[in-house]
Scaffold this motif. Structure first.
Motif, PDB file in Angstrom:
ATOM      1  N   LYS A  51       0.827  -1.208   0.000  1.00 53.06           N
ATOM      2  CA  LYS A  51       0.000   0.000   0.000  1.00 53.06           C
ATOM      3  C   LYS A  51       0.858   1.253   0.000  1.00 53.06           C
ATOM      4  O   LYS A  51       0.613   2.202  -0.761  1.00 53.06           O
ATOM      5  N   ARG A  52       1.924   1.257   0.836  1.00 54.69           N
ATOM      6  CA  ARG A  52       2.804   2.424   0.911  1.00 54.69           C
ATOM      7  C   ARG A  52       3.595   2.587  -0.380  1.00 54.69           C
ATOM      8  O   ARG A  52       3.850   3.718  -0.813  1.00 54.69           O
ATOM      9  N   LYS A  53       3.977   1.489  -1.009  1.00 58.37           N
ATOM     10  CA  LYS A  53       4.694   1.566  -2.287  1.00 58.37           C
ATOM     11  C   LYS A  53       3.844   2.288  -3.333  1.00 58.37           C
ATOM     12  O   LYS A  53       4.336   3.157  -4.061  1.00 58.37           O
ATOM     13  N   ILE A  54       2.564   1.923  -3.399  1.00 59.71           N
ATOM     14  CA  ILE A  54       1.670   2.548  -4.379  1.00 59.71           C
ATOM     15  C   ILE A  54       1.517   4.035  -4.093  1.00 59.71           C
ATOM     16  O   ILE A  54       1.508   4.874  -5.007  1.00 59.71           O
ATOM     17  N   GLU A  55       1.425   4.395  -2.818  1.00 58.73           N
ATOM     18  CA  GLU A  55       1.313   5.808  -2.451  1.00 58.73           C
ATOM     19  C   GLU A  55       2.557   6.591  -2.881  1.00 58.73           C
ATOM     20  O   GLU A  55       2.444   7.712  -3.411  1.00 58.73           O
ATOM     21  N   LEU A  56       3.732   6.016  -2.675  1.00 55.61           N
ATOM     22  CA  LEU A  56       4.976   6.701  -3.051  1.00 55.61           C
ATOM     23  C   LEU A  56       5.095   6.835  -4.554  1.00 55.61           C
ATOM     24  O   LEU A  56       5.530   7.870  -5.066  1.00 55.61           O
ATOM     25  N   ILE A  57       4.708   5.779  -5.279  1.00 59.22           N
ATOM     26  CA  ILE A  57       4.754   5.847  -6.747  1.00 59.22           C
ATOM     27  C   ILE A  57       3.787   6.905  -7.260  1.00 59.22           C
ATOM     28  O   ILE A  57       4.120   7.709  -8.147  1.00 59.22           O
ATOM     29  N   ASN A  58       2.595   6.952  -6.695  1.00 57.58           N
ATOM     30  CA  ASN A  58       1.595   7.933  -7.138  1.00 57.58           C
ATOM     31  C   ASN A  58       1.991   9.367  -6.796  1.00 57.58           C
ATOM     32  O   ASN A  58       1.482  10.322  -7.394  1.00 57.58           O
ATOM     33  N   SER A  59       2.907   9.526  -5.832  1.00 58.76           N
ATOM     34  CA  SER A  59       3.343  10.882  -5.482  1.00 58.76           C
ATOM     35  C   SER A  59       4.145  11.538  -6.612  1.00 58.76           C
ATOM     36  O   SER A  59       4.394  12.740  -6.576  1.00 58.76           O
ATOM     37  N   PHE A  60       4.535  10.743  -7.629  1.00 54.99           N
ATOM     38  CA  PHE A  60       5.249  11.273  -8.800  1.00 54.99           C
ATOM     39  C   PHE A  60       4.301  11.538  -9.976  1.00 54.99           C
ATOM     40  O   PHE A  60       4.748  11.700 -11.104  1.00 54.99           O
TER      41      PHE A  60
END
Length: 450
Positions: free
Chosen positions: A112-121
């Protein structure tokens, strides 16, 4: 342009040395901007993307190289840097397929956190398809965490990087040349990874002549031949070279890898009785000399030519032509061997040719064997592989052009006396320390306390 190299997590002291040597081999102007042995991430400046690909195309210790878009201590800082410094690059990737990975070194993230970090770009504005397999472009978020960050529940990484994948290394060669798959090996065969690294640091390349005076089963000439150099070798023990013949021989190893055309030849000799003429013809010398632990170091010759050994070699009798002839040997000084290696390299290497050899030493500073020097050779780099109570160092030298040699120092070296001794232990300080368990010498202790 700045690039980020993602190294493997092994042989930390060798990583930068290999990359810098590959830059020399390829004539690439390399500037190291940021690197620490504690981290697998290295930021460098290179003239072009093609140079970045070329730099890594024969690296063993690197994994990948990326166009560097930013580095910061927090994600907010990283986003600001990416927006400010790379916005002019975004348009060319707007419509291509892509994916973004996360590489968390010494750390971990939930999905879940990985997806959030990727979407932050998302501000990059890429509209192309997101493909997990074979996308046109791959971007990576690199996180560097403190050691044991997961059990210690550390919330944030020390640093974060972002970059676009440019090229891959050839780390898979380690498996190709794995000793477990090789037809002929011995207990002293150098493992494939370190042999390939040694060849890279020594600048092995097409059109060059490389020589191993302690060739054994041929690990170093094979590694040099893979990178295009013509390999030669010799060994005092012809049995190690010949093996059982066919596939179970040094030449059989070359044939196994399809490198027969890059094997010059191998012959039986020792370094003090070498048929190699003293001419500056070798581009590189790579070797792992015997340490004298399994058995004392030996060279050809009689221990006492006036007495019991004299009958082995009689004047006028060509007994060496007898198939059953075994040449007599005498003990050899470990330090004298190191000096002989340097003298041989001085006599035979071309200008800027490299000598790379392995040398053992105790980890205790009081018992450490000093790195040998020679007026005609400049130390390029010393890499260390640490074991328990001892280590071995890969020492690399460059042959100086004669115009750069200190003639007075060279003359002084020639005046120095030869090391003398009678037994293997007398002549080998490392052997003595090894069998003492690297404990202080009792005599030295008595002298120090007396």
């Amino acid at each position: 342009m700045e690039y980020l190299i993602r190294f493997s997590q092994s042989h930390e002291t060798f990583r930068l040395a290999e990359i810098q040597s590959l830059a020399v081999v390829n004539g690439i102007n390399l500037e190291v901007i940021s690197y620490s042995e504690e981290s697998p991430f290295c930021i460098v400046r290179l003239p072009s993307e093609d140079a970045a690909k070329t730099l890594l195309e024969r690296s063993v210790l690197a994994q990948t190289i990326h166009e560097h878009w930013g580095t910061a201590e927090t994600y907010d800082e990283l986003h600001a840097i990416v927006k400010q410094g790379t916005s002019h690059l975004w348009l060319q990737y707007k419509d291509v397929s892509f994916k973004i990975n996360i590489d968390a070194y010494q750390g971990s993230r939930t999905e879940k956190r990985k997806i959030e970090l990727i979407n932050s770009f998302a501000y990059l504005g890429f509209d192309g398809l997101i493909l997990l397999k074979n996308p046109d472009q791959k971007f990576t978020i690199f996180e560097q965490w403190e050691f044991d960050s997961v059990p210690r529940e550390i919330p944030d990484p020390l640093k974060v990087h972002f970059g676009r994948l440019v090229g891959h290394s050839v780390r898979e060669l380690i498996k190709t040349y794995d000793l477990k798959k090789r037809g002929y090996i011995s207990t002293t065969s150098m493992d494939s990874e370190l042999a390939l690294i040694t060849a890279n640091i020594a600048l092995a390349a097409p059109g060059k002549i490389f020589y191993d005076p302690f060739v054994g089963t041929g690990s170093f000439p094979i590694a040099c031949a893979h990178f295009g150099a013509l390999g030669w070798g010799s060994d005092i023990d012809g049995r190690s070279v010949r093996g059982e013949g066919g596939k179970k021989s040094l030449k059989g190893n070359f044939k196994q890898y399809g490198l027969e055309k890059l094997l010059g030849d191998v012959f039986v000799s020792d370094l003090t009785n070498s048929p190699v003429r003293k001419a500056r013809i070798l581009d590189g010398i790579v070797c792992d000399p015997p340490y004298g632990v399994r058995e004392g170091l030996k060279v050809l010759g009689c221990r006492d030519p006036d007495e019991k050994d004299a009958w082995l070699v009689e004047k006028g009798k060509k007994t060496y032509r007898n198939p059953t002839f075994v040449a007599p040997k005498k003990p050899y000084s470990f330090t004298a061997m190191l000096d002989d290696i340097l003298n041989f390299a001085s006599d035979t290497l071309v200008d800027n040719g490299r000598l790379s050899f392995w040398m053992p030493t105790a980890n205790d500073e009081e018992q450490e064997i000093a790195v040998p020097t020679h007026p005609c050779l400049s130390i390029v780099v010393v890499c260390i592989q640490v074991f328990n109570k001892w280590s071995r160092r890969l020492i690399t030298y460059r042959r100086l052009p004669d115009s750069e040699v200190d003639l007075s120092a060279l003359a002084q070296r020639k005046r120095e006396e030869q090391v003398k001794g009678h037994t293997a232990d007398d002549l080998n300080s490392f052997r003595r320390a090894y069998f003492r368990g690297f404990k202080p010498d009792q005599e030295s202790t008595d002298v120090a306390t007396g």
